[in-house]
Design a protein around this motif. Structure first.
Motif, mmCIF file in Angstrom:
data_model
loop_
_atom_site.group_PDB
_atom_site.id
_atom_site.type_symbol
_atom_site.label_atom_id
_atom_site.label_comp_id
_atom_site.label_asym_id
_atom_site.label_seq_id
_atom_site.Cartn_x
_atom_site.Cartn_y
_atom_site.Cartn_z
ATOM 1 N N LYS A 1 0.666 -0.836 0.310
ATOM 2 C CA LYS A 1 -0.060 0.592 0.260
ATOM 3 C C LYS A 1 1.205 1.029 0.055
ATOM 4 N N ALA A 2 1.899 1.186 0.429
ATOM 5 C CA ALA A 2 3.253 2.635 0.604
ATOM 6 C C ALA A 2 3.405 3.035 -0.332
ATOM 7 N N ALA A 3 3.428 2.096 -1.183
ATOM 8 C CA ALA A 3 4.525 1.757 -2.485
ATOM 9 C C ALA A 3 3.650 2.195 -3.740
ATOM 10 N N ASN A 4 2.233 1.925 -4.025
ATOM 11 C CA ASN A 4 0.935 2.176 -4.164
ATOM 12 C C ASN A 4 0.923 3.461 -4.107
ATOM 13 N N ALA A 5 1.179 3.590 -3.130
ATOM 14 C CA ALA A 5 0.350 5.277 -2.602
ATOM 15 C C ALA A 5 1.382 6.500 -3.567
ATOM 16 N N GLU A 6 2.654 6.385 -2.450
ATOM 17 C CA GLU A 6 4.233 6.707 -3.609
ATOM 18 C C GLU A 6 4.064 6.655 -5.196
ATOM 19 N N GLN A 7 3.526 5.755 -6.016
ATOM 20 C CA GLN A 7 3.109 6.175 -7.239
ATOM 21 C C GLN A 7 1.903 6.595 -7.354
ATOM 22 N N ALA A 8 1.436 6.016 -6.627
ATOM 23 C CA ALA A 8 -0.409 7.528 -7.491
ATOM 24 C C ALA A 8 0.150 8.813 -7.193
ATOM 25 N N THR A 9 1.088 9.039 -6.308
ATOM 26 C CA THR A 9 1.597 10.848 -6.071
ATOM 27 C C THR A 9 2.194 10.787 -7.057
ATOM 28 N N ALA A 10 3.494 10.553 -7.624
ATOM 29 C CA ALA A 10 4.388 10.922 -8.369
ATOM 30 C C ALA A 10 3.691 10.307 -9.494
ATOM 31 N N ASP A 11 2.956 9.925 -9.741
ATOM 32 C CA ASP A 11 1.721 10.654 -11.612
ATOM 33 C C ASP A 11 1.226 10.904 -11.370
ATOM 34 N N SER A 12 0.428 11.727 -10.312
ATOM 35 C CA SER A 12 -0.616 12.977 -10.161
ATOM 36 C C SER A 12 0.480 13.875 -10.426
ATOM 37 N N ILE A 13 1.132 14.197 -9.836
ATOM 38 C CA ILE A 13 2.743 15.477 -10.267
ATOM 39 C C ILE A 13 3.027 15.510 -11.228
ATOM 40 N N ARG A 14 3.156 13.775 -12.195
ATOM 41 C CA ARG A 14 3.932 14.583 -13.257
ATOM 42 C C ARG A 14 2.579 14.385 -14.149
ATOM 43 N N ILE A 15 1.145 14.102 -13.930
ATOM 44 C CA ILE A 15 0.194 15.164 -14.552
ATOM 45 C C ILE A 15 -0.160 16.252 -14.495
ATOM 46 N N ALA A 16 0.199 16.495 -13.486
ATOM 47 C CA ALA A 16 -0.210 18.169 -13.286
ATOM 48 C C ALA A 16 0.688 18.850 -14.178
ATOM 49 N N ASP A 17 2.379 18.080 -14.414
ATOM 50 C CA ASP A 17 3.449 18.989 -14.581
ATOM 51 C C ASP A 17 2.813 19.498 -15.648
ATOM 52 N N SER A 18 2.713 18.224 -16.475
ATOM 53 C CA SER A 18 1.891 18.274 -18.154
ATOM 54 C C SER A 18 0.879 19.095 -18.665
ATOM 55 N N ILE A 19 -0.424 18.852 -17.608
ATOM 56 C CA ILE A 19 -1.606 20.510 -17.846
ATOM 57 C C ILE A 19 -0.568 21.531 -17.952
ATOM 58 N N ALA A 20 0.221 21.687 -16.980
ATOM 59 C CA ALA A 20 1.088 23.185 -16.725
ATOM 60 C C ALA A 20 1.516 23.490 -18.151
ATOM 61 N N ALA A 21 2.186 22.353 -18.271
ATOM 62 C CA ALA A 21 2.909 23.049 -19.643
ATOM 63 C C ALA A 21 2.371 23.348 -21.002
ATOM 64 N N VAL A 22 1.385 21.890 -20.783
ATOM 65 C CA VAL A 22 0.662 22.734 -21.662
ATOM 66 C C VAL A 22 0.137 24.183 -22.057
ATOM 67 N N GLU A 23 -1.374 23.618 -20.824
ATOM 68 C CA GLU A 23 -1.527 25.169 -20.574
ATOM 69 C C GLU A 23 -0.101 26.283 -20.750
ATOM 70 N N ALA A 24 0.878 26.780 -20.283
ATOM 71 C CA ALA A 24 1.466 27.111 -20.708
ATOM 72 C C ALA A 24 1.904 27.732 -22.129
ATOM 73 N N ALA A 25 2.092 26.579 -22.236
ATOM 74 C CA ALA A 25 2.252 26.810 -24.217
ATOM 75 C C ALA A 25 1.145 27.511 -24.386
ATOM 76 N N ALA A 26 -0.157 27.103 -24.094
ATOM 77 C CA ALA A 26 -0.811 27.546 -24.968
ATOM 78 C C ALA A 26 -0.853 29.279 -24.775
#
Length: 68
Positions: free
Chosen positions: A22-47
Protein backbone atom coordinates in the motif's frame (compact mmCIF):
# COMPACT_ATOMS: atom_id res chain seq x y z
CA UNK A 1 -4.58 -27.99 17.78
CA UNK A 2 -1.74 -28.01 15.23
CA UNK A 3 -4.23 -27.44 12.41
CA UNK A 4 -5.70 -24.46 14.23
CA UNK A 5 -2.29 -22.85 14.74
CA UNK A 6 -1.33 -23.58 11.14
CA UNK A 7 -4.58 -22.02 9.92
CA UNK A 8 -3.94 -18.89 12.03
CA UNK A 9 -0.42 -18.58 10.64
CA UNK A 10 -1.75 -18.94 7.09
CA UNK A 11 -4.36 -16.22 7.68
CA UNK A 12 -1.75 -13.85 9.11
CA UNK A 13 0.60 -14.54 6.18
CA UNK A 14 -2.16 -13.84 3.64
CA UNK A 15 -3.18 -10.63 5.41
CA UNK A 16 0.43 -9.38 5.42
CA UNK A 17 0.83 -10.27 1.76
CA UNK A 18 -2.35 -8.46 0.76
CA UNK A 19 -1.51 -5.26 2.66
CA UNK A 20 2.22 -5.14 1.96
CA UNK A 21 2.42 -2.74 -1.00
CA UNK A 22 0.00 0.00 0.00
CA UNK A 23 2.81 2.45 0.74
CA UNK A 24 4.49 1.79 -2.59
CA UNK A 25 1.19 2.11 -4.44
CA UNK A 26 0.41 5.41 -2.70
CA UNK A 27 3.87 6.73 -3.55
CA UNK A 28 3.44 5.73 -7.21
CA UNK A 29 0.00 7.36 -7.35
CA UNK A 30 1.42 10.59 -5.93
CA UNK A 31 4.24 10.59 -8.46
CA UNK A 32 1.78 9.98 -11.30
CA UNK A 33 -0.52 12.80 -10.23
CA UNK A 34 2.42 15.22 -9.95
CA UNK A 35 3.63 14.19 -13.43
CA UNK A 36 0.15 14.71 -14.89
CA UNK A 37 -0.24 18.11 -13.19
CA UNK A 38 3.15 19.20 -14.57
CA UNK A 39 2.14 18.09 -18.07
CA UNK A 40 -1.13 20.01 -17.86
CA UNK A 41 0.69 23.13 -16.64
CA UNK A 42 3.18 22.89 -19.51
CA UNK A 43 0.38 22.59 -22.08
CA UNK A 44 -1.49 25.55 -20.57
CA UNK A 45 1.68 27.66 -20.56
CA UNK A 46 2.36 26.81 -24.22
CA UNK A 47 -1.23 27.69 -25.15
CA UNK A 48 -0.99 31.02 -23.31
CA UNK A 49 2.31 31.78 -25.04
CA UNK A 50 0.82 30.93 -28.44
CA UNK A 51 -2.21 33.14 -27.73
CA UNK A 52 0.07 36.03 -26.73
CA UNK A 53 2.14 35.59 -29.89
CA UNK A 54 -1.01 35.54 -32.03
CA UNK A 55 -2.25 38.72 -30.36
CA UNK A 56 1.10 40.40 -30.96
CA UNK A 57 1.00 39.38 -34.63
CA UNK A 58 -2.48 40.84 -34.98
CA UNK A 59 -1.40 44.16 -33.46
CA UNK A 60 1.68 44.29 -35.70
CA UNK A 61 -0.41 43.63 -38.80
CA UNK A 62 -2.95 46.30 -37.85
CA UNK A 63 -0.28 48.95 -37.21
CA UNK A 64 1.38 48.35 -40.57
CA UNK A 65 -1.72 49.45 -42.48
CA UNK A 66 -1.48 53.14 -43.41
CA UNK A 67 -4.70 55.04 -44.06
CA UNK A 68 -4.49 57.69 -46.75
Amino acid sequence: MKKLVLMAVAIVAVSFASCGNKAANAEQATADSIRIADSIAAVEAAAAEAAAAAAADTVAADSSVVAE
